[in-house]
Design a protein around this motif. Structure first.
Motif, mmCIF file in Angstrom:
data_model
loop_
_atom_site.group_PDB
_atom_site.id
_atom_site.type_symbol
_atom_site.label_atom_id
_atom_site.label_comp_id
_atom_site.label_asym_id
_atom_site.label_seq_id
_atom_site.Cartn_x
_atom_site.Cartn_y
_atom_site.Cartn_z
ATOM 1 N N SER A 178 -40.083 -2.377 20.021
ATOM 2 C CA SER A 178 -41.001 -3.013 20.967
ATOM 3 C C SER A 178 -41.585 -4.301 20.401
ATOM 4 O O SER A 178 -42.133 -5.122 21.140
ATOM 5 N N THR A 179 -41.467 -4.498 19.092
ATOM 6 C CA THR A 179 -42.055 -5.685 18.472
ATOM 7 C C THR A 179 -41.130 -6.894 18.517
ATOM 8 O O THR A 179 -41.576 -8.020 18.727
ATOM 9 N N THR A 180 -39.838 -6.679 18.316
ATOM 10 C CA THR A 180 -38.888 -7.802 18.253
ATOM 11 C C THR A 180 -37.772 -7.708 19.273
ATOM 12 O O THR A 180 -37.049 -8.681 19.479
ATOM 13 N N GLY A 181 -37.592 -6.552 19.885
ATOM 14 C CA GLY A 181 -36.502 -6.369 20.822
ATOM 15 C C GLY A 181 -35.166 -6.077 20.165
ATOM 16 O O GLY A 181 -34.153 -5.940 20.855
ATOM 17 N N SER A 182 -35.136 -5.963 18.829
ATOM 18 C CA SER A 182 -33.881 -5.686 18.140
ATOM 19 C C SER A 182 -33.400 -4.276 18.479
ATOM 20 O O SER A 182 -34.189 -3.383 18.796
ATOM 21 N N LEU A 183 -32.085 -4.075 18.385
ATOM 22 C CA LEU A 183 -31.453 -2.842 18.845
ATOM 23 C C LEU A 183 -30.708 -2.139 17.719
ATOM 24 O O LEU A 183 -30.045 -2.786 16.905
ATOM 25 N N PHE A 184 -30.809 -0.820 17.680
ATOM 26 C CA PHE A 184 -29.961 0.062 16.876
ATOM 27 C C PHE A 184 -29.308 1.054 17.830
ATOM 28 O O PHE A 184 -29.852 1.348 18.902
ATOM 29 N N THR A 185 -28.162 1.576 17.418
ATOM 30 C CA THR A 185 -27.625 2.749 18.097
ATOM 31 C C THR A 185 -27.599 3.912 17.116
ATOM 32 O O THR A 185 -27.552 3.716 15.897
ATOM 33 N N GLY A 186 -27.641 5.117 17.649
ATOM 34 C CA GLY A 186 -27.611 6.305 16.808
ATOM 35 C C GLY A 186 -26.877 7.436 17.501
ATOM 36 O O GLY A 186 -26.909 7.542 18.736
ATOM 37 N N LYS A 187 -26.209 8.253 16.702
ATOM 38 C CA LYS A 187 -25.553 9.435 17.246
ATOM 39 C C LYS A 187 -25.417 10.477 16.150
ATOM 40 O O LYS A 187 -25.291 10.146 14.962
ATOM 41 N N ALA A 188 -25.477 11.741 16.532
ATOM 42 C CA ALA A 188 -25.233 12.844 15.603
ATOM 43 C C ALA A 188 -23.730 12.994 15.443
ATOM 44 O O ALA A 188 -23.013 13.140 16.435
ATOM 45 N N VAL A 189 -23.244 12.921 14.209
ATOM 46 C CA VAL A 189 -21.791 12.959 14.000
ATOM 47 C C VAL A 189 -21.296 14.316 13.503
ATOM 48 O O VAL A 189 -20.128 14.653 13.696
ATOM 49 N N LYS A 190 -22.155 15.106 12.853
ATOM 50 C CA LYS A 190 -21.738 16.455 12.461
ATOM 51 C C LYS A 190 -22.952 17.298 12.107
ATOM 52 O O LYS A 190 -24.003 16.782 11.721
ATOM 53 N N GLU A 191 -22.798 18.595 12.252
ATOM 54 C CA GLU A 191 -23.863 19.520 11.885
ATOM 55 C C GLU A 191 -23.836 19.769 10.378
ATOM 56 O O GLU A 191 -22.807 19.606 9.716
ATOM 57 N N ALA A 192 -24.990 20.163 9.842
ATOM 58 C CA ALA A 192 -25.093 20.428 8.413
ATOM 59 C C ALA A 192 -26.215 21.434 8.182
ATOM 60 O O ALA A 192 -27.022 21.713 9.078
ATOM 61 N N LYS A 193 -26.247 21.995 7.002
ATOM 62 C CA LYS A 193 -27.359 22.842 6.571
ATOM 63 C C LYS A 193 -28.104 22.112 5.464
ATOM 64 O O LYS A 193 -27.505 21.493 4.586
ATOM 65 N N PHE A 194 -29.416 22.158 5.536
ATOM 66 C CA PHE A 194 -30.249 21.531 4.511
ATOM 67 C C PHE A 194 -31.335 22.522 4.149
ATOM 68 O O PHE A 194 -32.338 22.642 4.842
ATOM 69 N N GLY A 195 -31.108 23.294 3.089
ATOM 70 C CA GLY A 195 -32.006 24.397 2.798
ATOM 71 C C GLY A 195 -31.925 25.402 3.926
ATOM 72 O O GLY A 195 -30.833 25.824 4.328
ATOM 73 N N ASP A 196 -33.069 25.778 4.469
ATOM 74 C CA ASP A 196 -33.107 26.709 5.593
ATOM 75 C C ASP A 196 -33.002 26.010 6.948
ATOM 76 O O ASP A 196 -32.999 26.671 7.990
ATOM 77 N N TYR A 197 -32.926 24.704 6.927
ATOM 78 C CA TYR A 197 -32.927 23.950 8.189
ATOM 79 C C TYR A 197 -31.508 23.742 8.721
ATOM 80 O O TYR A 197 -30.579 23.451 7.959
ATOM 81 N N SER A 198 -31.355 23.871 10.029
ATOM 82 C CA SER A 198 -30.140 23.424 10.703
ATOM 83 C C SER A 198 -30.290 21.927 10.929
ATOM 84 O O SER A 198 -31.252 21.482 11.575
ATOM 85 N N ALA A 199 -29.370 21.156 10.382
ATOM 86 C CA ALA A 199 -29.516 19.707 10.361
ATOM 87 C C ALA A 199 -28.296 19.030 10.959
ATOM 88 O O ALA A 199 -27.300 19.679 11.303
ATOM 89 N N VAL A 200 -28.367 17.719 11.075
ATOM 90 C CA VAL A 200 -27.232 16.907 11.502
ATOM 91 C C VAL A 200 -27.164 15.662 10.631
ATOM 92 O O VAL A 200 -28.187 15.180 10.135
ATOM 93 N N VAL A 201 -25.952 15.188 10.440
ATOM 94 C CA VAL A 201 -25.757 13.873 9.835
ATOM 95 C C VAL A 201 -25.697 12.864 10.973
ATOM 96 O O VAL A 201 -24.993 13.070 11.966
ATOM 97 N N VAL A 202 -26.464 11.801 10.848
ATOM 98 C CA VAL A 202 -26.610 10.822 11.925
ATOM 99 C C VAL A 202 -25.992 9.489 11.503
ATOM 100 O O VAL A 202 -26.155 9.056 10.360
ATOM 101 N N GLU A 203 -25.285 8.877 12.432
ATOM 102 C CA GLU A 203 -24.771 7.524 12.206
ATOM 103 C C GLU A 203 -25.658 6.535 12.946
ATOM 104 O O GLU A 203 -25.876 6.654 14.156
#
Length: 305
Positions: A178-203
């Motif tokens: 909202s400050t500059t109008g710059s853009l990123f895209t993001g998507k979850a590419v695969k599931e993962a486990k991180f300790g006890d958490y169900s996680a995802v790797v994000v691109e």
């Protein structure tokens, strides 16, 4: 690093763990967009009720994308992330950050040194999947505002949306600052486990531009050339810290560390001690390496992130 086509992987060791970036390379120079794959990202809490002084009770989500952020729509605070005064957005977000810190205890699966809330991200509330961009502002650290949609913030927000079933693996969302109008895209590419958490790797993907270079050197006469720690009033310098580094990382200065966490026992490591490539450049005089590095920059095409 020798660039490869069509893109060059660049492996970075961050305080949160290893992150791999991918830089387009056409045989002559780097290009855009660049992207990175995150450390495992997860939801730490959803629909958490927090009492914010001056604003009353709000509901936040807390996500981890390399660091922890609180997320909520600016509307809950009587603001609009796209049109409200930035000073008002910063003040409200900072109040949320302090309230969450007081009312909710964070846990990191690997290092309690990373179990802290870095900031609050106010959104436009558009969390359901859409082809249209969703807008946010990230207020972090000492009331600083990110010029971008925030890489670790996008990572954490994707993890939250995936956990809530709002997006699927491979679905791409666009995020706008909202400050500059710059853009990123993001998507979850695969599931993962991180300790006890169900996680995802994000691109996360966006534009990056070359801005400069830096050269770090170590002089043999420097008594603090191996860095230092603060530990409850006791200062440890020189060889002591070098021995600690070698013991912790099982290798000579400059080798890849086994962990990005500071030393235990209540020690608060200086930032540079988490980045041994800065402090532990080499044993011996730096002149040859520095000149070679500078010459390489003159002769090589732009491969920087």
């Amino acid at each position: 690093m020798k660039p490869s086509s069509p893109e060059t992987p660049v492996r970075l060791r961050c305080p949160c763990g290893p992150v791999t970036a991918f830089v387009p390379w056409d045989g002559h120079r780097s290009g855009n967009p660049v992207r990175f794959h995150s450390v495992p990202a997860f939801d730490a809490a959803t629909d958490l009720a927090i009492d914010v002084p001056g604003h009353g009770k709000v509901v936040v989500d807390i996500g981890y994308g390399g660091t922890f952020y609180a997320f909520l729509s600016a509307q809950q605070l009587g603001l609009d992330v796209c049109s409200s005064n930035t000073r008002d957005l910063v003040g409200a977000a900072s109040a949320v950050t302090e309230a969450v810190k007081e009312q909710f205890k964070l846990h990191h699966p690997e290092s309690e040194d990373l179990a802290f809330l870095y900031g609050t991200i106010l959104t436009d509330g558009k969390d359901a999947f859409s082809e249209e961009p969703t807008t946010n502002i990230c207020v972090f650290a000492d009331q600083q505002v990110d010029r971008s949609p925030t890489g670790s913030g996008v990572t954490a927000r994707i993890a939250l949306q995936y956990h809530k079933g709002l997006i699927q693996l491979g679905q791409t969302r666009t995020f706008r600052s909202s400050t500059t109008g710059s853009l990123f895209t993001g998507k979850a590419v695969k599931e993962a486990k991180f300790g006890d958490y169900s996680a995802v790797v994000v691109e996360v993907s966006g534009e990056a531009f070359y801005t400069g270079t830096a050269t770090f050197t170590v002089e043999e006469e420097d008594p603090l050339k191996y860095g230092f720690f603060f530990s409850y009033g006791k200062r440890m310098v020189g060889g002591t810290n070098r021995e600690r580094y070698l013991k912790r990382h099982d290798g000579p200065p400059g080798s890849a560390p086994a962990s990005s966490s500071p030393a235990s026992g209540g020690e608060a490591a200086m930032w540079a001690c988490r980045n041994p490539a800065v402090l532990f450049c080499r044993d011996g005089h730096p002149d040859t390496a520095s000149e070679a590095a500078l010459q390489g920059k003159k002769d090589a095409a732009n491969t920087s992130l």
